[in-house]
Write a protein that holds these residues in place. Sequence first.
Motif, short mmCIF file in Angstrom:
data_model
loop_
_atom_site.label_atom_id
_atom_site.label_comp_id
_atom_site.label_asym_id
_atom_site.label_seq_id
_atom_site.Cartn_x
_atom_site.Cartn_y
_atom_site.Cartn_z
N LEU A 77 2.19 10.56 2.15
CA LEU A 77 1.52 9.52 2.92
C LEU A 77 2.43 8.31 3.10
O LEU A 77 2.53 7.76 4.20
CB LEU A 77 0.21 9.10 2.24
CG LEU A 77 -0.56 7.96 2.93
CD1 LEU A 77 -0.91 8.32 4.37
CD2 LEU A 77 -1.81 7.61 2.14
N LYS A 78 3.12 7.92 2.04
CA LYS A 78 4.03 6.78 2.14
C LYS A 78 5.12 7.04 3.18
O LYS A 78 5.42 6.17 3.99
CB LYS A 78 4.66 6.45 0.78
CG LYS A 78 3.69 5.83 -0.19
CD LYS A 78 4.33 5.26 -1.42
CE LYS A 78 5.30 6.11 -2.14
NZ LYS A 78 5.77 5.53 -3.41
N LEU B 166 3.83 -0.23 -0.31
CA LEU B 166 3.34 1.10 -0.62
C LEU B 166 3.61 1.49 -2.07
O LEU B 166 4.38 2.39 -2.36
CB LEU B 166 3.98 2.11 0.34
CG LEU B 166 3.72 1.83 1.81
CD1 LEU B 166 4.51 2.80 2.67
CD2 LEU B 166 2.25 1.88 2.13
N LYS B 167 2.96 0.84 -2.95
CA LYS B 167 3.10 1.15 -4.37
C LYS B 167 1.85 1.87 -4.86
O LYS B 167 0.81 1.84 -4.21
CB LYS B 167 3.30 -0.13 -5.16
CG LYS B 167 4.57 -0.84 -4.76
CD LYS B 167 4.90 -1.95 -5.73
CE LYS B 167 6.06 -2.73 -5.20
NZ LYS B 167 7.28 -2.54 -5.79
N GLN B 168 1.95 2.52 -5.98
CA GLN B 168 0.84 3.31 -6.53
C GLN B 168 -0.44 2.49 -6.65
O GLN B 168 -1.53 3.01 -6.53
CB GLN B 168 1.25 3.87 -7.91
CG GLN B 168 0.40 4.98 -8.41
CD GLN B 168 0.62 6.29 -7.66
OE1 GLN B 168 1.65 6.50 -7.02
NE2 GLN B 168 -0.34 7.17 -7.72
N LEU C 34 -4.50 -3.71 3.58
CA LEU C 34 -3.06 -3.48 3.50
C LEU C 34 -2.35 -3.88 4.79
O LEU C 34 -1.13 -3.82 4.87
CB LEU C 34 -2.77 -2.02 3.16
CG LEU C 34 -3.26 -1.57 1.78
CD1 LEU C 34 -3.17 -0.06 1.66
CD2 LEU C 34 -2.47 -2.26 0.69
N GLY C 35 -3.12 -4.27 5.80
CA GLY C 35 -2.52 -4.74 7.04
C GLY C 35 -2.29 -3.68 8.10
O GLY C 35 -1.57 -3.92 9.07
N PHE C 36 -2.89 -2.51 7.94
CA PHE C 36 -2.73 -1.45 8.93
C PHE C 36 -3.82 -1.55 9.98
O PHE C 36 -5.00 -1.54 9.67
CB PHE C 36 -2.76 -0.06 8.27
CG PHE C 36 -1.59 0.19 7.38
CD1 PHE C 36 -0.35 0.49 7.91
CD2 PHE C 36 -1.73 0.10 6.00
CE1 PHE C 36 0.74 0.71 7.08
CE2 PHE C 36 -0.64 0.31 5.17
CZ PHE C 36 0.59 0.61 5.71
N GLU C 37 -3.40 -1.66 11.22
CA GLU C 37 -4.34 -1.73 12.34
C GLU C 37 -4.70 -0.33 12.81
O GLU C 37 -4.05 0.65 12.43
CB GLU C 37 -3.71 -2.53 13.48
CG GLU C 37 -3.43 -3.97 13.09
CD GLU C 37 -2.75 -4.74 14.21
OE1 GLU C 37 -2.57 -4.19 15.31
OE2 GLU C 37 -2.41 -5.90 13.96
N PRO D 2 -5.99 4.84 0.98
CA PRO D 2 -5.01 5.92 0.84
C PRO D 2 -5.54 7.08 -0.01
O PRO D 2 -5.35 8.25 0.36
CB PRO D 2 -3.82 5.24 0.16
CG PRO D 2 -3.89 3.83 0.68
CD PRO D 2 -5.38 3.53 0.70
N ARG D 3 -6.25 6.79 -1.10
CA ARG D 3 -6.78 7.87 -1.95
C ARG D 3 -7.76 8.75 -1.16
O ARG D 3 -7.71 9.98 -1.24
CB ARG D 3 -7.46 7.29 -3.18
CG ARG D 3 -7.93 8.38 -4.16
CD ARG D 3 -8.68 7.81 -5.36
NE ARG D 3 -8.00 6.75 -6.04
CZ ARG D 3 -7.07 6.89 -6.99
NH1 ARG D 3 -6.70 8.09 -7.34
NH2 ARG D 3 -6.53 5.83 -7.56
#
Length: 87
Positions: free
Chosen positions: A11-12, A26-28, A38-41, A71-72
Amino acid sequence: MTHPTFTFEDLKDILREGAGADPETLKQTILDATFTDLGFESLALLETLGRIERQYDIALDDAAFTGASTPRALITLVNEQLNAAVA
């Protein structure tokens, strides 16, 4: 029979390539943060969806993808699809 597994590292890589994500972001510890936080549009997430579908040869339901807000959750969704594809 073994099948591919979609990992946080996968994913990262896709987020870096498709959404231009900063590696430091993109850290655990971000697994349970929402993509919005996280700032993703939405456009970056659509690019992510397309890359996952092409790379893993699966089709993700738009509603399910939209519901995977972290992400999970997205990793779980992709792995469920991968498992269903070999069943």
